[in-house]
Design an enzyme around this catalytic site. Structure first.
Site, PDB file in Angstrom:
ATOM      1  N   ILE A 440      56.673  33.296  37.488  1.00  0.00           N
ATOM      2  CA  ILE A 440      57.258  33.519  38.820  1.00  0.00           C
ATOM      3  C   ILE A 440      56.333  33.051  39.924  1.00  0.00           C
ATOM      4  CG2 ILE A 440      58.733  35.435  38.140  1.00  0.00           C
ATOM      5  CD1 ILE A 440      56.617  37.348  39.191  1.00  0.00           C
ATOM      6  N   LYS A 462      49.382  39.103  35.365  1.00  0.00           N
ATOM      7  CA  LYS A 462      48.507  38.060  35.903  1.00  0.00           C
ATOM      8  C   LYS A 462      47.600  37.540  34.792  1.00  0.00           C
ATOM      9  CE  LYS A 462      45.177  37.139  39.589  1.00  0.00           C
ATOM     10  NZ  LYS A 462      44.491  37.668  40.788  1.00  0.00           N
ATOM     11  N   ASP A 521      38.352  30.584  48.388  1.00  0.00           N
ATOM     12  CA  ASP A 521      39.391  31.612  48.450  1.00  0.00           C
ATOM     13  C   ASP A 521      38.767  32.979  48.722  1.00  0.00           C
ATOM     14  OD1 ASP A 521      41.991  32.482  48.483  1.00  0.00           O
ATOM     15  OD2 ASP A 521      42.151  32.737  46.322  1.00  0.00           O
TER      16      ASP A 521
END
Length: 720
Positions: A440, A462, A521
């Protein structure tokens, strides 16, 4: 000479009162469903220069900016807006405005920026827009505008951004757009434009972004586009283009995103494209390209995304693909490739997606066992033989990844592997061993799958791209994350320690690693806390190394919205200062307790935004202001104005109380003293410049004035 009317004198006649009346007329055309314009009133005491969304000139009191973006306004745009002659900027994006764009907007002769995007406007672009000779930004994207693109837009001499994507424009691209020399961004994507791409667009030698994708364009790609030497983005995908990829595109040495997917292109991939050494993403999926993969692609050392799938490419996979060390995604599926999988592909330590299905590839897959980050693999329907490697590297892949290879045998889970727990077995069964059809989303360092458990509860799974070196430590960190989502109160000292720990981690990456490493990140969710609330920087899935000889690298934009350095987003040039900006956002979160939105800040407003928990637990609010100033420095617009992470560590380190003082200080959360081995004794760049005899010592004391001297004024009205 007559005096200008005073700000408080509403009975005075003149432009001040006149602009207020016009604004009230503009308001009448809006349906203010959330009453966000409640202060727009004709009461005698009302000063329209302080109304929501209004900016006035300090001398003339004329309205110079109208910003009503994202206010959920319904209704239409009033023709009265054209009477605001002093307007420099109109921003009405992100509302629900319908109707047509009024012709009268062309009477705002001083206008420099007009943004009506993300509304429900329909009809044509009025020809009066071409009268706005000072206009620099014209942004009408995401509406329902129709008709041809007016050729008269070429009469706007200083237009830098023309953004019309995601409307219903039809007809051909006006050739005269090629005369708009000031254009930096031309975005006509997601429309119904037809005809050919005008070769004259090659005259746009200052354009950085050209988006023509998702239209109905036909004909060939003009070779003249190779003259657009400033081009960074060229996206022509999802059209009806034919012919060859012109080798002249190899002259675009600043290009880092080239997408011509889903057209009818044929012929070979030009070797000349190897001259585009900054190319980060190359996508030719869904064409009729043939010949072989260019051997010269090994020069594209910045490449992270390479998609040659669904073509007619033949020959062997070149071993030089293994030299693309930054590659994250490689898709060569549905071609006519033959020969073995090169051993050199095992050198791709960062690749997480590798698709080779539906080719004529032979040999074994053993070399792929060395691709430690590999998460999505498909080698089905080839001529592979031998054994599937055992061990955890291949335990993540479903049987579908290997179907259609009669000579391939074995099972990737050996009896010596870690046996799944019952919950894990349920997850694997419910998702068919994490089949692709349950994906997804893709994160910066993971793939997310949807799994519906036996109790009908949906959960997200995850899967990290890189297998953890220590599974037990990773599970412990996840448990810690689970505990600290329970709204624990964080006192001031705890927040400073968290900030310092994260800063030390970044400083190590930026200054002590060779080559230097940019995390890319940095965000609050990538800072894990242990039981003592010590910070651990995590998720290096998209980290990028930077060799000593380079000040920056051009790379495909990655990261998390809200934390991405705006300079990096604009230029795609990545430096350590991009991490510094993201860290500054995290620091603002620690101070406010909210996801921060950067706005102008002044000295007298800093403490108004601080989390009340800080005010209750901090003895010296000067420390809070100092950290706030540091956060604003980290988020300066210009990377050169931001501090280094060494300097950030020095500032925060000066705020940590000694252990003996901590023992007597009342706190909400008890912390263990900072361990001496965790404190990095960095060589401070500022100390090197000002006090070279005091370097290599973490006990150096530096005044606030000295710490911030290098960066000029700490906080100003336009600091961010």
């Amino acid at each position: 000479m007559d005096k200008l009317p005073s700000r408080g004198n509403q009975s005075c006649k003149g432009s001040y009162q006149f602009d207020g009346s016009i604004l009230l007329e503009v308001k009448k055309s809006f349906r203010d469903v959330d009453n966000v314009l409640y202060d727009w009133t004709d009461a005698p005491s009302s000063d329209y220069c302080v109304w929501r969304g209004i900016t006035c000139d300090n001398v003339t009191f004329n309205v110079v900016a109208l910003n009503l973006s994202g206010l959920n306004l319904d209704g239409e745009i009033s023709p009265a807006i054209g009477q605001l002659k002093g307007l420099l900027s109109i921003d009405l994006r992100g509302n629900r405005l319908s109707g047509q764009i009024p012709d009268e907007i062309g009477d705002c002769s001083a206008l420099k920026s007009l943004d009506l995007s993300f509304n429900e406007l329909y009809g044509d672009i009025p020809f009066s827009i071409s009268k706005l000779k000072q206009l620099e930004n014209l942004i009408f994207k995401n509406n329902q505008l129709i008709g041809p693109i007016p050729s008269t837009l070429s009469q706007i001499p200083n237009l830098k951004i023309l953004s019309l994507q995601n409307n219903r424009f039809s007809g051909q691209i006006p050739s005269v757009i090629g005369l708009m020399q000031a254009l930096a961004v031309l975005d006509l994507s997601y429309n119904m434009l037809s005809g050919t791409i005008p070769p004259i667009l090659g005259n746009l030698t200052y354009t950085e972004k050209l988006y023509l994708h998702c239209n109905k364009l036909t004909g060939s790609i003009p070779a003249e586009l190779g003259n657009m030497t400033k081009l960074h983005y060229l996206e022509l995908n999802d059209n009806l283009l034919t012919g060859h990829i012109p080798p002249e595109l190899g002259k675009l040495t600043d290009l880092f995103d080239l997408n011509v997917a889903n057209n009818h292109l044929e012929g070979p991939i030009p070797d000349n494209l190897s001259s585009c050494t900054n190319l980060n993403s190359f996508n030719v999926h869904g064409n009729k390209l043939n010949r072989s993969v260019p051997l010269a692609f090994q020069k594209l050392e910045s490449m992270t995304y390479l998609d040659l799938s669904n073509n007619r490419i033949s020959g062997y996979m070149p071993s030089s693909l293994g030299d693309l060390e930054h590659l994250l995604k490689l898709d060569l599926s549905n071609n006519h490739l033959s020969g073995p999988i090169p051993q050199e592909l095992g050198q791709l330590q960062n690749v997480f997606l590798l698709k080779l299905e539906n080719n004529n590839i032979s040999g074994d897959v053993m070399s792929l066992a060395n691709c430690v980050s590999l998460t999505v693999l498909n080698v089905s329907y080839n001529n592979l033989v031998g054994y599937i490697p055992t061990g955890n590297n291949f335990s993540r892949f479903s049987p579908d990844s290997f179907l259609g290879n009669p000579g391939l045998c074995g099972y990737w889970l050996s009896s010596s592997c870690h046996a799944p727990r019952p919950a894990e077995r349920d997850i694997m069964r419910m998702t068919e061993n994490l089949s692709e059809k349950y994906i997804i989303g893709y994160g910066a360092s993971s793939i997310v799958y949807k799994c519906v458990l036996k109790n009908c509860r949906p959960v997200a799974i995850k899967k990290l791209y890189s297998h953890p070196h220590c599974l037990k430590e990773f599970e412990t960190e996840l448990e810690t994350v689970g505990r600290t989502t329970k709204k624990k109160k964080l006192d001031w000292d705890t927040r400073v320690r968290i900030a310092l720990g994260a800063a030390q981690g970044l400083a190590y990456l930026h200054h002590d690693c060779s080559p230097r490493i940019i995390h890319r990140d940095v965000k609050s969710s990538n800072i894990l806390l242990d039981k003592d609330y010590e910070a651990h920087l995590t998720d290096f899935g998209i980290a990028k190394s930077l060799c000593a000889s380079k000040t920056h690298t051009s790379t495909f934009l990655m990261g998390t919205i809200g934390y991405i350095d705006p300079e990096y987003a604009r230029t795609s040039r990545l430096t350590e200062k991009s991490d510094v900006y993201s860290y500054g956002i995290v620091l603002l979160e620690l101070l406010t307790g909210w996801k921060p939105i950067l706005t102008k800040a002044a000295n007298n407003s800093v403490m108004d935004t601080v989390d009340p928990e800080i005010s209750e637990t901090c003895k010296d609010l000067g420390e809070v202001k100092k950290v706030f100033q540091l956060a604003l420095l980290c988020t300066k617009r210009q990377p050169s104005d931001r501090p280094t992470m060494h300097e950030v560590v020095r500032v925060l380190g000066s705020l940590i109380p000694p252990p003996e003082a901590k023992m007597f200080a009342p706190t909400t959360t008890q912390l263990a003293p900072l361990q001496s081995h965790k404190v990095q004794c960095y060589v401070d760049e500022y100390a090197n410049l000002k006090t070279p005899h005091l370097v290599n010592c973490s006990s150096i004391s530096t005044s606030d004035a000295q710490l911030f001297l290098k960066f000029g004024e700490v906080i100003s009205q336009n600091s961010v």
